[in-house]
Scaffold this active site. Structure first.
Site, mmCIF file in Angstrom:
data_model
loop_
_atom_site.group_PDB
_atom_site.id
_atom_site.type_symbol
_atom_site.label_atom_id
_atom_site.label_comp_id
_atom_site.label_asym_id
_atom_site.label_seq_id
_atom_site.Cartn_x
_atom_site.Cartn_y
_atom_site.Cartn_z
ATOM 1 N N GLY A 134 0.827 -1.202 0.000
ATOM 2 C CA GLY A 134 0.000 0.000 0.000
ATOM 3 C C GLY A 134 0.861 1.252 0.000
ATOM 4 C CB SER A 135 0.095 4.732 0.922
ATOM 5 O OG SER A 135 -0.121 4.761 2.316
ATOM 6 C CD GLU A 188 4.914 -3.283 -3.932
ATOM 7 O OE1 GLU A 188 5.394 -2.134 -4.138
ATOM 8 O OE2 GLU A 188 3.815 -3.635 -4.357
ATOM 9 C CG LEU A 189 5.819 0.520 1.542
ATOM 10 C CD1 LEU A 189 6.593 1.331 2.561
ATOM 11 C CD2 LEU A 189 4.433 0.176 2.077
ATOM 12 C CD GLU A 247 2.668 5.466 -5.509
ATOM 13 O OE1 GLU A 247 2.851 4.426 -6.166
ATOM 14 O OE2 GLU A 247 2.371 5.454 -4.292
#
Length: 480
Positions: A234-235, A254-255, A383
């Site tokens: 996620g973020s 896992e960002l 992002e």
């Protein structure tokens, strides 16, 4: 589905059993904003039951033999193949994913479970360790084996609601770990369809749960020390905050990303390359953590690439994701589209040039292309997670690599070059988890170690990597 009578209700799965709780989450069709389905919501009691059951099942799950785990995973492969059309329809509706991307994700779901089934028999179970490295250990022989870490908590994102769930569940099964998974609230149905298939298998009683729930209820998945590992996708802000509160458990993250692609001098700017850039930057409305956000182009090629890119982008419109021709579908919610619009407007006020800015209508945001963007602005340094890309010019290859490295993110980067020394320089110097040569950073195959550095995460996904994260080494030292 505007008729309430036609809205389907989905149960959650607690300790392997389908349950309705009387509390419901409405899941909307992301294109037309109608209620598509309802899913049962878990509360604190349901979560506690799931956690207790997963811990209780640790020994039985760890005792599964490779052939038993492989049988379970191959059953999933078979059933997902049979459910292709239904799964594709669900992805289009709950995720707003264009038809082509939805079909591709179903294929990746199947491949991910197949890779896990293969890995069960391919991964080595352990190794011999030469302990006689000092006189005191002359008569010792050592061996190491890999054992399941125990119960794991898994939290998945909205943008790949099938395949990123698969990247958590399939390795857990292969590793022999019970699990509790929380799917994203925007897109929970895909995970529940996987759950329905898991319920057909011989997984040990109580060893798994898939629980839509609100963020407050799910906090126990982060903080409870009965879990031995937390895997979150996620973020970056949410992920690092979770890690700070996760306690003694292992954490893999896992960002986000801010992916760049570099076009070196001598690259042929043919239609295939331009089409690849467009697909990587604007496909799925840019809601991919390795979506191309920055395009760095050698000064000798900059004008030509800009001209060709704009000519093709002008023809692309955001549209109904159910159409086979759609590349840019809806963003996940209107608030995200408005957030992105504010970032773009701010950049323009600060001197950025808007080369192309399509209309914004609700969740439909047409492609945006910028240049001369201040590196301190959100649209550049954070992002974007939307259909926007930024053009930049560089003169020296090393300068381009240094510019990519200025980002606080480091997930993947793409480099187009025919110069072997530049390829190796990029691999040696790019501060990212993966360097993709002569393709975009959006490239991913499900068996490769995938993950980032800096703010982009911790650990690696990919079947073999994830299995090892869910296992511990156990040493046996024998005195002869």
């Amino acid at each position: 589905m505007t008729d309430k009578q036609s809205v389907m209700d989905y149960p959650l799965y607690v300790a392997g059993k389908a349950v309705t709780t009387g509390q419901w989450l409405e899941v909307h069709d992301k294109y037309n904003n109608t209620v598509y389905a309802r899913v049962a919501l878990a509360d604190a009691k349901v979560l506690e039951k799931a956690i207790a059951a997963s811990v209780k099942a640790e020994a039985e799950m760890a005792a599964l033999k490779p052939f038993q785990k492989q049988k379970i995973l191959l059953h999933c492969v078979k059933r997902f193949n049979e459910l292709r059309d239904e799964l594709t329809e669900i992805l289009i509706a709950e995720g707003g994913k264009p038809q082509g991307a939805a079909s591709a994700e179903v294929e990746r779901l199947i491949n991910t479970f197949q890779l896990a089934a293969d890995a069960v028999t391919q991964l080595d179970d352990g190794q011999l360790i030469p302990l006689a490295v000092t006189p005191a250990a002359t008569h010792f022989r050592g061996m190491v084996k890999h054992v399941p870490i125990g119960a794991v908590s898994l939290i998945s994102p909205f943008n790949f609601p099938l395949n990123l769930v698969a990247h958590k569940i399939a390795p857990a099964i292969a590793a022999g770990c019970p699990f509790v998974l929380k799917p994203a609230s925007f897109t929970p149905i895909s995970a529940l369809k996987i759950a329905a298939v898991l319920a057909e298998t011989d997984l040990p009683k109580g060893s798994w749960s898939i629980l839509p729930c609100n963020r407050e209820a799910a906090d126990i998945l982060v903080t409870d020390d009965r879990f031995k590992l937390l895997s979150f996708t996620g973020s970056d802000q949410v992920g690092w905050e979770m890690k700070a509160r996760a306690g003694r458990k292992k954490v893999t993250l896992e960002l986000g990303g801010n992916a760049a692609v570099l076009i070196d001098a001598g690259t042929t700017l043919d239609d295939a390359l331009i089409d690849r850039l467009i697909s990587a930057a604007y496909g799925q409305a840019g809601q991919v953590c390795i979506s191309v956000q920055r395009i760095l182009v050698h000064a000798d090629l900059y004008a030509e690439l800009k001209k060709k890119l704009m000519a093709k982008l002008k023809k692309i419109k955001a549209a109904d994701p159910a159409l086979s021709t759609t590349l840019v579908g809806p963003m996940i919610k209107e608030a995200e589209a408005l957030r992105l619009k504010k970032w773009i407007d701010k950049a323009e006020k600060k001197g950025a040039k808007v080369l192309l800015c399509g209309s914004l209508q609700g969740v439909l945001f047409e492609p945006v292309l910028l240049e001369n963007v201040d590196a301190k602005l959100e649209i550049y340094k954070d992002e974007a997670f939307g259909p926007v890309a930024i053009l930049e010019k560089f003169k020296q290859f090393e300068q381009g690599i240094a510019t990519i490295n200025q980002s606080r993110f480091g997930l993947q980067a793409g480099v187009y070059t025919q110069n072997l020394n530049n390829m190796l320089y990029a691999w040696d110097h790019l501060q990212v988890g993966g360097v993709i040569i002569n393709d975009v950073p959006t490239f991913r195959v499900d068996n490769m170690p995938y993950g980032g550095v800096k703010d982009s995460g911790l650990g690696r996904e990919g079947i073999h990597s994830a299995i090892r994260d869910m296992q511990e080494q156990r040493l046996l030292a024998i005195k002869q």
